[in-house]
Scaffold this active site. Structure first.
Site, PDB file in Angstrom:
ATOM      1  N   ASP A 121     -10.057  -5.219  -5.332  1.00  0.00           N
ATOM      2  CA  ASP A 121     -10.833  -6.237  -4.631  1.00  0.00           C
ATOM      3  C   ASP A 121     -12.319  -5.896  -4.613  1.00  0.00           C
ATOM      4  O   ASP A 121     -12.705  -4.734  -4.468  1.00  0.00           O
ATOM      5  CB  ASP A 121     -10.362  -6.372  -3.182  1.00  0.00           C
ATOM      6  CG  ASP A 121      -9.006  -7.044  -3.087  1.00  0.00           C
ATOM      7  OD1 ASP A 121      -8.717  -7.879  -3.950  1.00  0.00           O
ATOM      8  OD2 ASP A 121      -8.256  -6.736  -2.154  1.00  0.00           O
ATOM      9  N   ASN A 172       0.809  -1.217   0.000  1.00  0.00           N
ATOM     10  CA  ASN A 172       0.000   0.000   0.000  1.00  0.00           C
ATOM     11  C   ASN A 172       0.842   1.268   0.000  1.00  0.00           C
ATOM     12  O   ASN A 172       0.375   2.321  -0.423  1.00  0.00           O
ATOM     13  CB  ASN A 172      -0.952  -0.002   1.201  1.00  0.00           C
ATOM     14  CG  ASN A 172      -2.054  -1.037   1.055  1.00  0.00           C
ATOM     15  OD1 ASN A 172      -2.340  -1.486  -0.051  1.00  0.00           O
ATOM     16  ND2 ASN A 172      -2.667  -1.422   2.158  1.00  0.00           N
TER      17      ASN A 172
END
Length: 435
Positions: free
Chosen positions: A121, A23
């Site tokens: 996702d 991230n």
């Protein structure tokens, strides 16, 4: 489509080094677009999402040099803005969530930025309003082509302003932060995300010549500059992977040492796992997890069942709630898992129930877990990974289960975890990749 075949029930042992933080690196890679100078980045994980973004940057005209394993240099001297109108860009840009963060730096440096609706996702709604409202308040014009799912922002110049974000979005904060770093005047960004990823981005931008104050808090002050230069930056170890390995050790009753974890940046992650009864010891900057046959979930002072929920940093990260849920399935005691941020993230628990876990899915956001205390092992089954974090949670469950498990759609796991099968094999796991 690939799959993992796992023979569970084996105790693992050894040392494992966490990869670079996924991230963080997605933000850092986008930031190279802010300067025509060379930017060197170390500890870049070899995972699908990162490789896709590097490929996208290369197509935009960024010179990419691979200097070694997990070590790259990027020079964005000749960026092709017109490429963003191509069908190829629209296809590639929609293939990963992190692509949204190229818009802020492109807007800051070139006065325009375009992006198709990003992928990622399927864990619930992941709106982009925070990004584009921020750009508009900085002076950009915004256009959304609904039929094409294509976003456009353009500005002759950006002007610093006061911004109070409607949510502390990590990617939204990163995008606005990068845009504001080259805006005229001062931008005050309130209710900003303050995750270590954002702290690292602030550190990198300041090393490039930006003037950002308040990193680590939810109030950032950005004094815009006319030019940003090159820099060298090292990505933090991935705290989500570190949490995953803590959970893996507990579920399999294994003795594992997680190397070089940068412990001060883990926040309350270690203490949250300790509340599940998991023992750990900090040795230098290594986290040692001893083998435990049993671990007991704490109760609140009044004896009531504990709740573990996700919150914006410095609260507990939502990316580890799936891991906590799996770990709790073999703990002694009960816990309520409350996933506040994403309404589809707990839907993988049906696979755990099929494996023998005692879980009640109360609603899309809450699940009650009654731990088996390793008195009854989970059983191996065939299942499919729905997203990155659920996929690794199912992998941990399979490694602790009796018999053989097969996990399909492992491309989801590969998006976020580098060579996870070979790294687990080095610890003694019986896992192989099959077609």
């Amino acid at each position: 489509m690939g799959a993992f075949e796992i023979i569970g029930g084996k105790k693992l042992k050894g040392e494992i080094i966490p990869q670079g933080a996924k991230n963080e690196v997605l933000q850092i890679l986008c930031a190279v677009l802010l300067t025509p100078e060379r930017v060197e980045i170390e500890n870049v994980p070899n995972i699908i999402d990162v490789n896709k973004l590097i490929d996208l940057l290369s197509d935009l005209g960024v010179k990419v040099e691979k200097l070694g394993d997990e070590h790259y240099a990027f020079t964005a001297e000749n960026v092709d803005i017109e490429y963003m109108h191509s069908d190829t860009f629209k296809k590639k840009g929609s293939g990963l969530r992190g692509s949204i963060m190229i818009v802020g730096p492109l807007l800051a440096r070139f006065g325009k930025g375009y992006i198709p609706k990003p992928g990622g996702d399927k864990i619930g709604r992941r709106r982009l309003d925070t990004h584009f409202i921020g750009f508009q308040k900085l002076g950009a014009n915004f256009n959304y082509k609904s039929k094409e799912n294509f976003y456009e922002v353009e500005a002759n110049h950006l002007k610093g302003t006061y911004l109070h974000l409607d949510e502390p979005s990590v990617t939204g904060t990163a995008n606005i932060l990068m845009a504001a770093s080259m805006a005229k005047g001062t931008t005050t960004l309130y209710n900003a995300a303050c995750e270590p990823y954002i702290q690292q981005l602030c550190k990198m931008l300041n090393s490039m010549g930006a003037k950002i104050k308040g990193a680590g808090s939810n109030l950032l002050t950005i004094e815009g500059v006319d030019y940003l230069g090159g820099c060298k930056h090292r990505v933090l170890p991935d705290m989500i992977e570190i949490g995953s390995f803590i959970g893996l050790a507990a579920m399999t009753g294994s003795e594992i040492t997680i190397k070089d974890v940068n412990y001060p940046m883990l926040g309350i992650i270690p203490d949250t796992f300790r509340r599940l009864g998991i023992k750990m010891e900090l040795k230098g900057d290594d986290l040692y997890i001893p083998a435990q046959d049993s671990y007991e979930i704490e109760s609140y002072i009044d004896g009531s069942i504990m709740t573990i929920s996700d919150n914006p940093w410095p609260g507990f990260t939502p990316d580890l709630l799936s891991i906590v849920l799996v770990v709790a399935s073999q703990a002694k005691g009960a816990v309520l898992i409350h996933q506040k941020m994403f309404e589809s993230r707990l839907f993988f628990v049906d696979k755990l129930i099929d494996m023998g876990a005692q879980i009640i899915l109360c609603d899309p956001h809450r699940a009650t877990v009654i731990g088996l205390d390793h008195k009854v092992n989970l059983r191996g089954i065939s299942m499919t990974s729905p997203d990155i974090r659920a996929g690794v949670s199912l992998l941990i469950a399979a490694l602790s289960a009796d018999g053989k498990s097969t996990i399909h759609n492992i491309e989801q796991i590969d998006r976020g975890y580098q060579n996870i099968d070979t790294r687990l094999q080095a610890l003694g796991a019986d896992i192989k990749r099959i077609s």
